[in-house]
Design a protein around this motif. Structure first.
Motif, mmCIF file in Angstrom:
data_model
loop_
_atom_site.group_PDB
_atom_site.id
_atom_site.type_symbol
_atom_site.label_atom_id
_atom_site.label_comp_id
_atom_site.label_asym_id
_atom_site.label_seq_id
_atom_site.Cartn_x
_atom_site.Cartn_y
_atom_site.Cartn_z
ATOM 1 N N MET A 1 -39.090 -16.905 87.542
ATOM 2 C CA MET A 1 -39.886 -16.602 86.362
ATOM 3 C C MET A 1 -39.005 -15.953 85.319
ATOM 4 N N ASP A 2 -38.796 -16.626 84.149
ATOM 5 C CA ASP A 2 -37.944 -16.105 83.089
ATOM 6 C C ASP A 2 -38.711 -15.209 82.134
ATOM 7 N N GLU A 3 -40.041 -15.151 82.242
ATOM 8 C CA GLU A 3 -40.863 -14.365 81.331
ATOM 9 C C GLU A 3 -40.880 -12.906 81.757
ATOM 10 N N THR A 4 -41.342 -12.047 80.846
ATOM 11 C CA THR A 4 -41.545 -10.630 81.165
ATOM 12 C C THR A 4 -42.910 -10.470 81.812
ATOM 13 N N LEU A 5 -42.943 -9.877 83.011
ATOM 14 C CA LEU A 5 -44.183 -9.709 83.746
ATOM 15 C C LEU A 5 -44.705 -8.303 83.539
ATOM 16 N N LYS A 6 -45.971 -8.225 83.081
ATOM 17 C CA LYS A 6 -46.601 -6.923 82.867
ATOM 18 C C LYS A 6 -47.360 -6.549 84.130
ATOM 19 N N ILE A 7 -46.915 -5.450 84.776
ATOM 20 C CA ILE A 7 -47.453 -5.075 86.084
ATOM 21 C C ILE A 7 -48.030 -3.668 86.007
ATOM 22 N N LEU A 8 -49.218 -3.479 86.630
ATOM 23 C CA LEU A 8 -49.874 -2.170 86.715
ATOM 24 C C LEU A 8 -49.758 -1.673 88.155
ATOM 25 N N VAL A 9 -49.231 -0.442 88.321
ATOM 26 C CA VAL A 9 -49.133 0.188 89.639
ATOM 27 C C VAL A 9 -50.159 1.308 89.701
ATOM 28 N N VAL A 10 -51.079 1.214 90.669
ATOM 29 C CA VAL A 10 -52.149 2.220 90.824
ATOM 30 C C VAL A 10 -51.876 2.995 92.121
ATOM 31 N N ASP A 11 -51.430 4.280 91.972
ATOM 32 C CA ASP A 11 -51.101 5.102 93.143
ATOM 33 C C ASP A 11 -51.110 6.561 92.709
ATOM 34 N N ASP A 12 -51.755 7.423 93.496
ATOM 35 C CA ASP A 12 -51.824 8.837 93.126
ATOM 36 C C ASP A 12 -50.561 9.585 93.526
ATOM 37 N N ASP A 13 -49.694 8.951 94.327
ATOM 38 C CA ASP A 13 -48.448 9.596 94.781
ATOM 39 C C ASP A 13 -47.318 9.166 93.853
ATOM 40 N N GLU A 14 -46.783 10.156 93.116
ATOM 41 C CA GLU A 14 -45.724 9.853 92.147
ATOM 42 C C GLU A 14 -44.466 9.329 92.840
ATOM 43 N N VAL A 15 -44.170 9.837 94.047
ATOM 44 C CA VAL A 15 -42.990 9.382 94.793
ATOM 45 C C VAL A 15 -43.123 7.896 95.144
ATOM 46 N N ASP A 16 -44.340 7.534 95.580
ATOM 47 C CA ASP A 16 -44.554 6.122 95.923
ATOM 48 C C ASP A 16 -44.450 5.235 94.685
ATOM 49 N N ARG A 17 -44.982 5.747 93.547
ATOM 50 C CA ARG A 17 -44.888 4.955 92.304
ATOM 51 C C ARG A 17 -43.428 4.766 91.915
ATOM 52 N N MET A 18 -42.641 5.807 92.100
ATOM 53 C CA MET A 18 -41.211 5.719 91.779
ATOM 54 C C MET A 18 -40.506 4.738 92.705
ATOM 55 N N ALA A 19 -40.899 4.722 93.989
ATOM 56 C CA ALA A 19 -40.285 3.799 94.947
ATOM 57 C C ALA A 19 -40.582 2.352 94.547
ATOM 58 N N VAL A 20 -41.819 2.099 94.119
ATOM 59 C CA VAL A 20 -42.183 0.748 93.668
ATOM 60 C C VAL A 20 -41.396 0.378 92.427
ATOM 61 N N ARG A 21 -41.276 1.358 91.473
ATOM 62 C CA ARG A 21 -40.553 1.081 90.236
ATOM 63 C C ARG A 21 -39.099 0.745 90.526
ATOM 64 N N ARG A 22 -38.460 1.528 91.416
ATOM 65 C CA ARG A 22 -37.056 1.265 91.742
ATOM 66 C C ARG A 22 -36.879 -0.093 92.413
ATOM 67 N N ALA A 23 -37.790 -0.426 93.310
ATOM 68 C CA ALA A 23 -37.674 -1.720 94.004
ATOM 69 C C ALA A 23 -37.802 -2.879 93.016
ATOM 70 N N LEU A 24 -38.730 -2.751 92.052
ATOM 71 C CA LEU A 24 -38.918 -3.832 91.074
ATOM 72 C C LEU A 24 -37.718 -3.954 90.141
ATOM 73 N N LEU A 25 -37.137 -2.824 89.778
ATOM 74 C CA LEU A 25 -35.990 -2.854 88.875
ATOM 75 C C LEU A 25 -34.762 -3.485 89.526
ATOM 76 N N LYS A 26 -34.717 -3.450 90.857
ATOM 77 C CA LYS A 26 -33.586 -4.037 91.560
ATOM 78 C C LYS A 26 -33.746 -5.551 91.766
ATOM 79 N N THR A 27 -34.920 -6.080 91.420
ATOM 80 C CA THR A 27 -35.130 -7.534 91.546
ATOM 81 C C THR A 27 -34.634 -8.235 90.287
ATOM 82 N N ALA A 28 -34.645 -9.548 90.326
ATOM 83 C CA ALA A 28 -34.242 -10.344 89.156
ATOM 84 C C ALA A 28 -35.379 -10.516 88.157
#
Length: 389
Positions: A1-28
């Motif tokens: 997918m060459d487009e920009t994907l708009k993704i919403l992360v719903v989680d009350d744990d900031e650490v978990d949200r950060m883990a998801v953000r880091r994992a997504l940033l490491k993808t293509a």
């Protein structure tokens, strides 16, 4: 997918949200990430913006992920949903998938490749479902249009059938009317011709030259008119399928010579020769067909040839072919027929000159009747001609 994907992360744990953000940033993937820490905030974000995918923690402070999934589906939000949980409960996975989630992923398995694969799979599945839905809608519209067109065609077909029945009724009435009128006209025309012939005999008192000429015109015109009436009557019988063939054994040579002798006066009036060519005078050419039909065919063709010939003559030939077939031909030295009219001269009411000032009067039925008679005798008829020949 060459487009920009708009993704919403719903989680009350900031650490978990950060883990998801880091994992997504490491993808293509090219990601535009929005975060929400509870279900209410997530619902507000979804109502105000369009997302390509929503990652939902199963345990939220105001409601669990299953309830949020159900609520979003009730709001008819069809964005692909991926539920994240810290536990690998298969029963939870089954419930959220039934509720409308596209995938279920344990937080312990969140890695760039796994998360990217889950997000991409959910988006692809969602888009495939959307494409299928659009295709189904179009197919439904096409089916509705086809059904409507079929209904319109059926209605139109019924109208045409009704019109055809009305036309057939009118056609039948017209044929019956023509047959009746033609039959009624024959009686007075025969009377006129009979009295004209009596006057032409000049008995007991002779006629003056002028009177004789007038009576002869009466007789000739009456004969022509009777011929037209007979043609119309015969054609009405053909149209009404009242044409019956009565085959019998007869001699073709005898019939041809008698027919030519009957029409000889027409040729003499125009100083034309009228010849008959038979293959062998000793061979009478026995035939088994309707002699009256054949006589009518010869009369029509020979008289037609005489009518359109001003000089020269008309020749009638009979040639035996292979098997039990015989070819009859009527040749003349008349005005001829242009090529563009050769295919239509056997159609009813067809004449090369259709104008009111034409020099050769007639109904245009003679050749059509001839064609029908030949067809009834299981024969064929054709024409070869060119102008002035």
């Amino acid at each position: 997918m060459d487009e920009t994907l708009k993704i919403l992360v719903v989680d009350d744990d900031e650490v978990d949200r950060m883990a998801v953000r880091r994992a997504l940033l490491k993808t293509a993937l090219d990601i535009d990430l929005i975060e929400a820490n509870d279900g209410a905030t997530a619902q507000s974000a979804v109502k105000s913006s369009q997302f390509d995918c929503i990652l939902i923690d199963y345990f939220l402070p105001d409601q669990n992920g299953l309830e949020l999934v159900k609520h979003l589906r009730r709001l008819e939000i069809d964005t692909p949903l991926v539920v994240l949980t810290g536990q690998g409960d298969e029963q939870v996975a089954v419930e959220v998938m039934k509720a409308g989630a596209a995938d279920y992923l344990s937080k312990a398995r969140i890695a760039p490749a796994t998360l990217a694969r889950s997000v991409q799979g959910a988006i692809r599945l969602h888009r495939a479902e959307q494409a299928a839905h659009v295709a189904n809608q179009r197919l439904k519209q096409s089916n509705d249009q086809l059904r409507q067109q079929n209904d319109e065609l059926a209605e139109r077909r019924a109208q045409i059938e009704t019109q055809n029945q009305e036309l057939m009724k009118a056609y039948r009435l017209k044929s019956e009317f023509i047959a009746t009128i033609s039959h009624e006209l024959r009686t007075p025309m025969n009377a006129i011709m009979g009295f004209s012939q009596l006057l032409l005999r000049q008995y007991p008192d002779p006629l003056s030259e002028q009177q004789l000429d007038m009576v002869k015109r009466i007789f000739d015109n009456s004969r022509n008119l009777l011929g037209m009436v007979n043609e119309v009557l015969d054609f009405s019988k053909i149209e009404a399928n009242r044409l019956e063939i009565h085959p019998q054994d007869f001699q073709l040579s005898t019939l041809m010579l008698a027919t030519v002798q009957e029409l000889q006066p027409l040729a003499l009036d125009k100083n034309l020769t009228l010849e008959t060519h038979l293959p062998d005078p000793l061979n009478p050419l026995q035939m088994m067909t309707d002699p009256e039909f054949l006589r009518r065919i010869l009369v029509n063709l020979i008289s037609n040839a005489i009518k359109f010939t001003e000089s020269g003559g008309v020749t009638i030939c009979a040639n035996p072919l292979d098997g039990d077939q015989i070819e009859l031909s009527v040749q003349d030295t008349g005005i001829g027929i242009p090529p563009e009219y050769l295919e239509t001269i056997f159609e009813p009411f067809r004449q090369v000159d259709q104008s009111l000032t034409r020099s050769h009067p007639g109904t245009g039925l003679g050749l059509a009747i001839t064609h029908s008679l030949v067809k009834a005798m299981q024969g064929t008829i054709s024409v070869t001609s060119q102008p002035e020949k």
